[in-house]
Design an enzyme around this catalytic site. Structure first.
Site, PDB file in Angstrom:
ATOM      1  CG  ASN A  52      50.272 -22.051 -45.021  1.00 44.37           C
ATOM      2  OD1 ASN A  52      50.494 -22.971 -45.793  1.00 44.37           O
ATOM      3  ND2 ASN A  52      51.155 -21.099 -44.761  1.00 44.37           N
ATOM      4  CB  CYS A 105      54.785 -23.760 -50.293  1.00 45.54           C
ATOM      5  SG  CYS A 105      55.688 -23.488 -48.747  1.00 45.54           S
ATOM      6  CG  HIS A 106      58.437 -19.147 -50.068  1.00 48.31           C
ATOM      7  ND1 HIS A 106      58.045 -17.838 -49.955  1.00 48.31           N
ATOM      8  CD2 HIS A 106      58.394 -19.645 -48.811  1.00 48.31           C
ATOM      9  CE1 HIS A 106      57.789 -17.557 -48.687  1.00 48.31           C
ATOM     10  NE2 HIS A 106      58.000 -18.635 -47.983  1.00 48.31           N
ATOM     11  CG  HIS A 157      55.049 -25.779 -44.204  1.00 46.81           C
ATOM     12  ND1 HIS A 157      54.264 -24.969 -43.420  1.00 46.81           N
ATOM     13  CD2 HIS A 157      55.356 -25.039 -45.299  1.00 46.81           C
ATOM     14  CE1 HIS A 157      54.094 -23.799 -44.007  1.00 46.81           C
ATOM     15  NE2 HIS A 157      54.750 -23.823 -45.145  1.00 46.81           N
TER      16      HIS A 157
END
Length: 434
Positions: free
Chosen positions: A149, A171-172, A201
């Protein structure tokens, strides 16, 4: 042909352990694979190598394992490069919280946007530039699977300076959002159809259905009946914007101008200000526990189930041709038409022997794109600052950040950027140290 997987930042031992366990669980990878581990911290690298050996032993796998402080040696002839570096480590994270806090700026995670995200990106970009240069020479056809990140800024930066490299950000958050909503609604996860898009995000569940019927009415009814459930940032965002965001409330609260500078909103929505400092300290403690477990010769606790991280799935699909669909981050080249082109977006992707292929999304609902642009503006200016060497643009990125702009005066924003630049010192790009 032996598959070569390079791990950059392998000293992130908990994360490395989960990835290794998943990779070595695949029959096609457990024996015919080379794991090339790299870190700049010798002790952490030693621990990572011990994890790899112990994991392979416990899974009865036979990979070739190498470990070294020389990044170029790890990258040579790699087919996949997993990037999980954290430039500056825990000490830099502390600076990103403590200095802004003295100015009255509240943050929760500080790794994606805002002041914390801007400065984390700026100290990461010089290392990414070196990785890109090495990959051009040593493994130009490799897939760079980025976990570091701020995801969107890093992918956008690499897309700008090295557009010829195959870079994808993993990204999970989309998966775990659906996983947690499935549990909340009592619906089997494997029966849910979902599709998300936006920026990392801050993507949105555009489709969220069970057997062809939207699950949003059920979520609405649950929220109506549960006042405590409504006391979460992303539940509040969903109720006002109409689509569920794919990142936690802790993350989401600092991407917006609405919450963190109001004491009553922090209380109403139970926002844990400064949360990532505790998380980071626990990560350090977990590393130390793992290191001590290995030194004592005790069995290494392995995940009871797959960690659901995308990198092992991507590697397996490209090696074997197994078709999967994931959500991933790539430069926006006509994928989302009402977000700026070139910056990184998170979209559905098909993965198979041909690689990671993003799907066209088209227009996001207008209100979602409008909120996304707040993050995109910050990231785009940060990337441009690094590429052009324009130090003023760093301050301008901070000025347009939603949470920072809602909290501080412009004079305070510039003074804060000056202080953080000095505090991070040589980690910052040389042209931006003014």
């Amino acid at each position: 042909m032996t598959t070569v997987i390079a791990f950059l930042g392998a000293g992130s031992v908990v994360f490395t352990r989960e990835l290794l366990a998943d990779i070595l669980s695949y029959a096609e990878l457990r024996d015919d694979v080379t794991l090339a581990l790299h870190d700049i911290d010798a002790e952490r690298l030693e621990t990572a190598a011990a994890i790899a050996r112990r994991t392979a032993e416990q899974l009865d796998a036979r990979p070739r394992i190498t470990a070294g402080l020389d990044r170029r040696a790890a990258l040579e002839n790699a087919h996949f490069v997993i990037n999980a570096i954290q430039v500056g480590g825990y000490a830099a994270t502390v600076r990103d919280f403590e200095i802004p806090a003295r100015y009255g700026l509240r943050q929760t995670i500080a790794d994606t946007a805002g002041i914390g995200g801007i400065f984390r990106a700026l100290r990461t970009f010089p290392v990414l530039q070196g990785i890109a240069a090495d990959m051009r020479e040593l493994c130009p056809d490799a897939w760079l699977l980025n976990y570091t990140n701020p995801m969107a800024m890093n992918v956008a930066y690499l897309g700008t300076i090295a557009p010829e490299l195959k870079v994808v950000g993993l990204c999970h958050s989309v998966f775990w959002t659906v996983h947690d909503l499935a549990a909340l609604l009592g619906v089997p996860l494997d029966e849910i159809d979902y599709r998300a898009a936006g920026v990392n995000h801050q993507a949105w569940l555009l489709r969220f259905a069970h057997r062809g019927e939207s699950l949003y009415p059920r979520l609405d009814a649950l929220l109506q009946s549960d006042s405590e459930l409504r006391r979460r940032v992303r539940m509040d965002m969903y109720s006002r914007l109409g689509y569920f965001p794919t990142e936690t409330s802790e993350h989401s609260s600092e991407y917006l101008p609405w919450y963190l500078h109001h004491d009553e909103e922090i209380a109403r929505l139970r926002i844990p200000v400064g949360d990532y400092l505790g998380i980071s300290a626990e990560n350090v403690a977990e590393y130390e526990r793992t290191r001590d477990t290995l030194r004592a010769g005790d069995p290494l606790p392995l995940p009871e189930r797959a960690a659901a991280e995308y990198a092992p799935q991507v590697i397996h699909s490209i090696v074997t041709g197994t078709v999967r669909q994931i959500h991933a981050n790539l430069p926006n080249r006509g994928l989302i038409t009402n977000l700026p082109q070139g910056y990184a977006v998170e979209v559905p992707c098909v993965v198979d022997r041909l690689g990671v292929r993003p799907e066209y999304v088209g227009e996001l609902p207008a209100q979602l794109a409008a909120v996304n642009r707040g993050l995109v503006n910050v990231g785009d200016l940060t990337v441009r600052a690094a590429v052009t060497g324009d130090a003023r643009m760093v301050r301008q990125a901070a000025m347009v950040d939603p949470n920072t702009a809602a909290t501080l005066t412009v004079d305070a924003i510039w003074a804060l950027c000056d202080e953080l630049t000095a505090a991070h010192g040589d980690l910052m790009p040389e042209t931006l140290r003014q």
